[in-house]
Design a protein around this motif. Sequence first.
Motif, PDB file in Angstrom:
ATOM      1  N   UNK A 189       0.856  -1.181   0.000  1.00 31.52           N
ATOM      2  CA  UNK A 189       0.000   0.000   0.000  1.00 31.52           C
ATOM      3  C   UNK A 189       0.892   1.232   0.000  1.00 31.52           C
ATOM      4  N   UNK A 190       0.484   2.235  -0.752  1.00 36.12           N
ATOM      5  CA  UNK A 190       1.267   3.465  -0.847  1.00 36.12           C
ATOM      6  C   UNK A 190       0.343   4.660  -0.641  1.00 36.12           C
ATOM      7  N   UNK A 191       0.785   5.615   0.172  1.00 42.09           N
ATOM      8  CA  UNK A 191       0.048   6.858   0.404  1.00 42.09           C
ATOM      9  C   UNK A 191       0.778   7.992  -0.315  1.00 42.09           C
ATOM     10  N   UNK A 192       0.246   8.473  -1.428  1.00 43.64           N
ATOM     11  CA  UNK A 192       0.953   9.491  -2.210  1.00 43.64           C
ATOM     12  C   UNK A 192       1.059  10.850  -1.520  1.00 43.64           C
ATOM     13  N   UNK A 193       0.152  11.137  -0.565  1.00 46.19           N
ATOM     14  CA  UNK A 193       0.167  12.435   0.095  1.00 46.19           C
ATOM     15  C   UNK A 193      -0.943  13.348  -0.419  1.00 46.19           C
ATOM     16  N   UNK A 194      -1.062  14.494   0.204  1.00 43.87           N
ATOM     17  CA  UNK A 194      -2.146  15.441  -0.091  1.00 43.87           C
ATOM     18  C   UNK A 194      -1.838  16.144  -1.407  1.00 43.87           C
TER      19      UNK A 194
END
Length: 239
Positions: A189-194
């Motif tokens: 899982x990857x959270x690209x950011x705002x």
Amino acid sequence: MKTAFITGANKGIGFETARQLAQLGYFVYIGSRDPSKGSEAAEKLKAAGCTNVDCIKIDVTDSHSIQSAVKKLERKIPCLDVLINNAGIAGTQPQNISACKTKLLREVFETNFFGAVQTTQQFIGLLKKAAAPRIVNVSSQLGSLTVQSSSQNPNYRVYDAYSCSKTALNAFTVLLAKEFQGTHFKINSVAPGYTATDLNQFRGTQTPAQAAQVIVKYATSDNDRPTGGYFKKEGELAW
């Protein structure tokens, strides 16, 4: 040439991920619910010099559409190296969980969670034929229970349905990675950011091109990289 399929890649972070993978030499298939928008995105990349792209219609909420996309890919390639489950919706706001309609929850989960699950299940056969298959589930820091339980940010409260769907997606990542433990699969899982996209009315603080970098990092990871993890560009995230 390695191949990649990205859902929801006709715009935003998905589009920039397609651009960066194509620049790295991957043949990228742009998954788009609207075929005209998918074609437009592919032509835009080709005009910019990325000729190793094509588009395929896919609606991740429709199992028949997913099956059709797989069949089209099977006629084009012997295997799939990378699947990026990027398609997602924010849902209407506010989403305070004490009052959020179950209809809205179902709509958000249908794309963000069930869409990723059934897409992965249908594509797994093509991925198994690759030497080093990669699956990247595009999550969010809002999917972190640690972040949600410790943050005082009032803006998070308007995204409760979205946050729940990303937490569920993270659970899918962990379980799938455990299932394929000991193989050449790398599933994260990857959270690209705002990021400034239409998902948040372009209020994000970084560009889609910046956000795509962490997705590309784990889509192209070597065999020494972890699997079953949750990452942002600065490093590992707490579940």
